[in-house]
Design a protein around this motif. Structure first.
Motif, PDB file in Angstrom:
ATOM      1  N   VAL A 234      31.065 -52.890   8.546  1.00 24.55           N
ATOM      2  CA  VAL A 234      31.090 -52.349   6.606  1.00 24.55           C
ATOM      3  C   VAL A 234      29.190 -51.676   7.294  1.00 24.55           C
ATOM      4  O   VAL A 234      28.715 -50.738   6.360  1.00 24.55           O
ATOM      5  CB  VAL A 234      30.613 -53.573   6.033  1.00 24.55           C
ATOM      6  N   LEU A 235      28.329 -52.703   7.923  1.00 24.95           N
ATOM      7  CA  LEU A 235      26.812 -51.936   8.393  1.00 24.95           C
ATOM      8  C   LEU A 235      27.145 -50.395   9.381  1.00 24.95           C
ATOM      9  O   LEU A 235      26.234 -49.993   8.310  1.00 24.95           O
ATOM     10  CB  LEU A 235      26.317 -53.122   9.072  1.00 24.95           C
ATOM     11  N   HIS A 236      27.308 -50.472   9.938  1.00 26.88           N
ATOM     12  CA  HIS A 236      27.585 -49.033  10.390  1.00 26.88           C
ATOM     13  C   HIS A 236      28.090 -48.209   9.688  1.00 26.88           C
ATOM     14  O   HIS A 236      27.369 -46.745   9.392  1.00 26.88           O
ATOM     15  CB  HIS A 236      28.521 -48.935  11.667  1.00 26.88           C
ATOM     16  N   PHE A 237      29.009 -48.273   9.273  1.00 25.61           N
ATOM     17  CA  PHE A 237      29.284 -47.419   7.241  1.00 25.61           C
ATOM     18  C   PHE A 237      27.908 -47.203   6.379  1.00 25.61           C
ATOM     19  O   PHE A 237      27.957 -45.992   6.566  1.00 25.61           O
ATOM     20  CB  PHE A 237      30.970 -48.209   6.904  1.00 25.61           C
TER      21      PHE A 237
ATOM     22  N   MET B 187      28.966 -36.597  22.179  1.00 23.76           N
ATOM     23  CA  MET B 187      29.981 -37.117  22.433  1.00 23.76           C
ATOM     24  C   MET B 187      31.183 -37.636  23.983  1.00 23.76           C
ATOM     25  O   MET B 187      30.710 -39.112  23.978  1.00 23.76           O
ATOM     26  CB  MET B 187      30.359 -36.545  21.460  1.00 23.76           C
ATOM     27  N   ILE B 188      30.352 -36.889  25.240  1.00 23.64           N
ATOM     28  CA  ILE B 188      31.248 -37.146  25.708  1.00 23.64           C
ATOM     29  C   ILE B 188      30.907 -38.457  26.522  1.00 23.64           C
ATOM     30  O   ILE B 188      32.093 -39.321  26.904  1.00 23.64           O
ATOM     31  CB  ILE B 188      31.302 -36.159  26.720  1.00 23.64           C
ATOM     32  N   PRO B 189      30.183 -38.082  27.598  1.00 23.44           N
ATOM     33  CA  PRO B 189      29.605 -39.289  28.033  1.00 23.44           C
ATOM     34  C   PRO B 189      29.695 -40.720  27.084  1.00 23.44           C
ATOM     35  O   PRO B 189      30.105 -41.764  28.186  1.00 23.44           O
ATOM     36  CB  PRO B 189      27.921 -39.147  28.336  1.00 23.44           C
ATOM     37  N   ALA B 190      29.390 -40.914  25.963  1.00 28.18           N
ATOM     38  CA  ALA B 190      29.508 -42.273  24.521  1.00 28.18           C
ATOM     39  C   ALA B 190      30.913 -42.524  24.790  1.00 28.18           C
ATOM     40  O   ALA B 190      30.944 -43.486  25.052  1.00 28.18           O
ATOM     41  CB  ALA B 190      28.477 -42.110  24.013  1.00 28.18           C
ATOM     42  N   VAL B 191      32.089 -41.153  24.460  1.00 25.20           N
ATOM     43  CA  VAL B 191      33.516 -41.797  24.796  1.00 25.20           C
ATOM     44  C   VAL B 191      34.081 -42.556  25.554  1.00 25.20           C
ATOM     45  O   VAL B 191      34.542 -43.465  25.850  1.00 25.20           O
ATOM     46  CB  VAL B 191      34.549 -40.376  24.449  1.00 25.20           C
TER      47      VAL B 191
ATOM     48  N   ALA C 285      21.758 -39.813  28.002  1.00 27.52           N
ATOM     49  CA  ALA C 285      20.784 -41.159  27.562  1.00 27.52           C
ATOM     50  C   ALA C 285      21.252 -41.416  25.935  1.00 27.52           C
ATOM     51  O   ALA C 285      21.190 -42.828  25.381  1.00 27.52           O
ATOM     52  CB  ALA C 285      19.702 -39.726  26.838  1.00 27.52           C
ATOM     53  N   GLN C 286      22.266 -40.647  24.917  1.00 27.02           N
ATOM     54  CA  GLN C 286      23.237 -41.733  24.267  1.00 27.02           C
ATOM     55  C   GLN C 286      23.979 -42.982  24.799  1.00 27.02           C
ATOM     56  O   GLN C 286      24.265 -43.615  24.382  1.00 27.02           O
ATOM     57  CB  GLN C 286      23.827 -41.102  23.295  1.00 27.02           C
ATOM     58  N   ALA C 287      24.654 -42.564  26.109  1.00 26.66           N
ATOM     59  CA  ALA C 287      25.441 -43.371  26.349  1.00 26.66           C
ATOM     60  C   ALA C 287      24.761 -44.553  27.497  1.00 26.66           C
ATOM     61  O   ALA C 287      25.009 -45.733  26.825  1.00 26.66           O
ATOM     62  CB  ALA C 287      25.766 -42.703  27.358  1.00 26.66           C
ATOM     63  N   ILE C 288      23.900 -44.242  27.537  1.00 30.87           N
ATOM     64  CA  ILE C 288      22.803 -45.379  28.531  1.00 30.87           C
ATOM     65  C   ILE C 288      22.610 -46.211  27.384  1.00 30.87           C
ATOM     66  O   ILE C 288      21.978 -47.375  27.393  1.00 30.87           O
ATOM     67  CB  ILE C 288      21.842 -45.100  28.757  1.00 30.87           C
ATOM     68  N   ALA C 289      21.902 -45.377  26.051  1.00 27.91           N
ATOM     69  CA  ALA C 289      21.434 -46.653  25.194  1.00 27.91           C
ATOM     70  C   ALA C 289      22.231 -47.800  24.444  1.00 27.91           C
ATOM     71  O   ALA C 289      22.145 -48.175  23.401  1.00 27.91           O
ATOM     72  CB  ALA C 289      20.918 -45.783  23.946  1.00 27.91           C
ATOM     73  N   MET C 290      23.951 -46.938  24.825  1.00 31.80           N
ATOM     74  CA  MET C 290      24.223 -48.387  24.739  1.00 31.80           C
ATOM     75  C   MET C 290      24.385 -50.064  25.347  1.00 31.80           C
ATOM     76  O   MET C 290      24.578 -51.159  25.111  1.00 31.80           O
ATOM     77  CB  MET C 290      25.608 -48.296  25.498  1.00 31.80           C
ATOM     78  N   LEU C 291      23.240 -50.244  25.762  1.00 30.15           N
ATOM     79  CA  LEU C 291      22.878 -51.335  26.914  1.00 30.15           C
ATOM     80  C   LEU C 291      21.744 -51.598  26.085  1.00 30.15           C
ATOM     81  O   LEU C 291      21.090 -51.101  25.426  1.00 30.15           O
ATOM     82  CB  LEU C 291      21.995 -51.220  28.081  1.00 30.15           C
ATOM     83  N   PRO C 292      21.657 -53.126  25.706  1.00 30.57           N
ATOM     84  CA  PRO C 292      20.456 -54.232  25.276  1.00 30.57           C
ATOM     85  C   PRO C 292      19.285 -54.038  25.186  1.00 30.57           C
ATOM     86  O   PRO C 292      19.057 -53.989  26.408  1.00 30.57           O
ATOM     87  CB  PRO C 292      21.379 -54.932  24.794  1.00 30.57           C
TER      88      PRO C 292
ATOM     89  N   PHE D 226      19.484 -33.266  15.359  1.00 26.04           N
ATOM     90  CA  PHE D 226      20.404 -33.510  16.249  1.00 26.04           C
ATOM     91  C   PHE D 226      20.364 -35.259  16.714  1.00 26.04           C
ATOM     92  O   PHE D 226      22.327 -35.162  16.693  1.00 26.04           O
ATOM     93  CB  PHE D 226      19.887 -32.806  17.501  1.00 26.04           C
ATOM     94  N   SER D 227      19.482 -35.834  17.114  1.00 25.47           N
ATOM     95  CA  SER D 227      19.796 -37.265  17.659  1.00 25.47           C
ATOM     96  C   SER D 227      20.608 -37.704  15.920  1.00 25.47           C
ATOM     97  O   SER D 227      21.513 -38.739  16.706  1.00 25.47           O
ATOM     98  CB  SER D 227      18.397 -37.741  17.430  1.00 25.47           C
ATOM     99  N   PHE D 228      19.984 -37.771  15.151  1.00 28.79           N
ATOM    100  CA  PHE D 228      20.831 -38.264  13.548  1.00 28.79           C
ATOM    101  C   PHE D 228      22.432 -37.891  13.570  1.00 28.79           C
ATOM    102  O   PHE D 228      23.251 -38.697  12.993  1.00 28.79           O
ATOM    103  CB  PHE D 228      19.892 -38.515  12.500  1.00 28.79           C
ATOM    104  N   LEU D 229      22.272 -36.512  13.393  1.00 28.25           N
ATOM    105  CA  LEU D 229      23.899 -36.077  12.623  1.00 28.25           C
ATOM    106  C   LEU D 229      24.059 -35.920  14.460  1.00 28.25           C
ATOM    107  O   LEU D 229      26.193 -36.104  14.025  1.00 28.25           O
ATOM    108  CB  LEU D 229      23.257 -35.088  13.211  1.00 28.25           C
ATOM    109  N   MET D 230      24.236 -36.184  16.028  1.00 31.43           N
ATOM    110  CA  MET D 230      25.042 -36.665  16.806  1.00 31.43           C
ATOM    111  C   MET D 230      26.093 -37.688  16.310  1.00 31.43           C
ATOM    112  O   MET D 230      26.864 -37.906  17.272  1.00 31.43           O
ATOM    113  CB  MET D 230      24.724 -36.604  18.268  1.00 31.43           C
ATOM    114  N   VAL D 231      25.307 -38.611  16.330  1.00 25.94           N
ATOM    115  CA  VAL D 231      26.286 -39.947  16.281  1.00 25.94           C
ATOM    116  C   VAL D 231      26.525 -39.949  15.164  1.00 25.94           C
ATOM    117  O   VAL D 231      28.234 -41.569  15.296  1.00 25.94           O
ATOM    118  CB  VAL D 231      24.506 -41.169  16.049  1.00 25.94           C
ATOM    119  N   ILE D 232      26.865 -39.235  13.766  1.00 25.43           N
ATOM    120  CA  ILE D 232      27.789 -39.555  12.798  1.00 25.43           C
ATOM    121  C   ILE D 232      29.645 -39.948  13.369  1.00 25.43           C
ATOM    122  O   ILE D 232      29.956 -40.460  13.215  1.00 25.43           O
ATOM    123  CB  ILE D 232      27.965 -38.530  11.462  1.00 25.43           C
ATOM    124  N   PRO D 233      29.705 -38.491  13.647  1.00 17.69           N
ATOM    125  CA  PRO D 233      31.287 -38.401  14.225  1.00 17.69           C
ATOM    126  C   PRO D 233      31.744 -39.897  15.340  1.00 17.69           C
ATOM    127  O   PRO D 233      32.752 -40.517  15.351  1.00 17.69           O
ATOM    128  CB  PRO D 233      30.891 -36.879  14.989  1.00 17.69           C
ATOM    129  N   LEU D 234      30.362 -40.667  16.003  1.00 16.94           N
ATOM    130  CA  LEU D 234      30.788 -41.397  16.748  1.00 16.94           C
ATOM    131  C   LEU D 234      30.995 -42.974  16.082  1.00 16.94           C
ATOM    132  O   LEU D 234      31.417 -43.453  16.742  1.00 16.94           O
ATOM    133  CB  LEU D 234      30.155 -41.806  17.891  1.00 16.94           C
TER     134      LEU D 234
END
Length: 264
Positions: free
Chosen positions: A49-52, A92-96, A152-159, A184-192
């Motif tokens: 819910v929060l992520h939505f 999106m590829i690295p994070a997926v 960089a986005q995938a690495i950012a999965m680290l706390p 680009f940073s904010f739009l790229m996370v929407i599909p994820l």
């Protein structure tokens, strides 16, 4: 979950999803300082819910951009919008890959390791400081850039590593325009986010009851409103080269976290 807890967690999610201070890192720090019982564990449903809510706030802020992208895609030919969409997919590829094949290993890092979070916050601070000092250009994000930003986005999965901080900083350090980097940073996370929500919905683990409906609604509203504010503010801060303030904040919090983890 108590109503006030839901609102607090909603505000934290809304702000830290966009501000470069790491939402996951702050949640780990909060649990360590206040104790696991003092900061309620977010249920899977509450997390969804929060992520939505934050994804929706991003859509609202960038509604004109998204509409232009949709209109461009509907022309079914190669244009600026289709190329931008391609770059989003590439990013999106690295994070997926990490999410699909290394989810269990990643979850092991979220166990109250405060010193680790502290060091990651300092890395975030360094990235922000370097990006803040970089000269602004008029360059747009290229496809190779998109993949590097995706790493960089995938690495950012680290706390402790801020997603927005890592992706915007990486984009700027690659020589891209700061405003375009934030966009680009904010739009790229929407599909994820929507992909993760879909995955969680299909898992069948989500349940809604009358008892948790009020916290869910209030948490959603808090995350959505704070997300609108944070997203808009962050774009302005990047444009004005004000990321060094967040770099200083991350250093202070990171050092405190390391000391706290050492003496704990």
């Amino acid at each position: 979950m108590e109503t006030i807890d839901a609102i607090i967690l909603g505000v934290i999610q809304g702000l830290t999803e966009f501000l470069p201070v790491s939402s996951s890192g702050h949640l780990e720090l909060g649990k360590a300082i206040l104790g696991d019982k003092s900061v309620p564990e977010e249920s899977l449903l509450f997390t969804v819910v929060l992520h939505f809510a934050t994804a929706l706030s991003t859509i609202v802020v960038f509604r004109k951009d998204i509409w232009e992208i949709i209109k461009g895609l509907l022309k079914f030919k190669k244009n600026e919008e289709t190329m931008f969409s391609l770059r989003i997919i590439v990013s999106m590829i690295p994070a997926v890959i990490i999410g699909l094949f290394f989810e269990e290993q990643l979850e092991q890092l979220f166990g109250g390791n405060i010193m680790f979070v502290g060091f990651m916050l300092i890395i975030t601070a360094i990235l922000l400081w370097l990006a803040d000092k970089a000269k602004n250009t008029a360059k747009i994000v290229t496809t190779p850039n998109a993949f590097v930003i995706g790493i960089a986005q995938a690495i950012a999965m680290l706390p402790g590593i801020s997603r927005s901080g890592a992706t915007i900083s990486t984009s700027v350090l690659l020589g891209n325009d700061k405003t375009k980097a934030a966009r680009f940073s904010f739009l790229m996370v929407i599909p994820l986010i929507f992909g993760k929500i879909g995955k969680d919905l299909l898992s069948g683990d989500l349940t809604v009851s009358a008892e948790n409906s009020t916290p869910l609604i209030l948490g959603f509203i808090a995350a959505f409103i704070s997300g609108l504010f944070a997203c808009t503010w962050m774009i302005s801060l990047v444009k004005k080269s004000k990321l060094s303030y967040f770099a200083l904040y991350c250093i202070v919090v990171g050092v405190v976290a390391i000391i706290f983890g050492f003496i704990k």
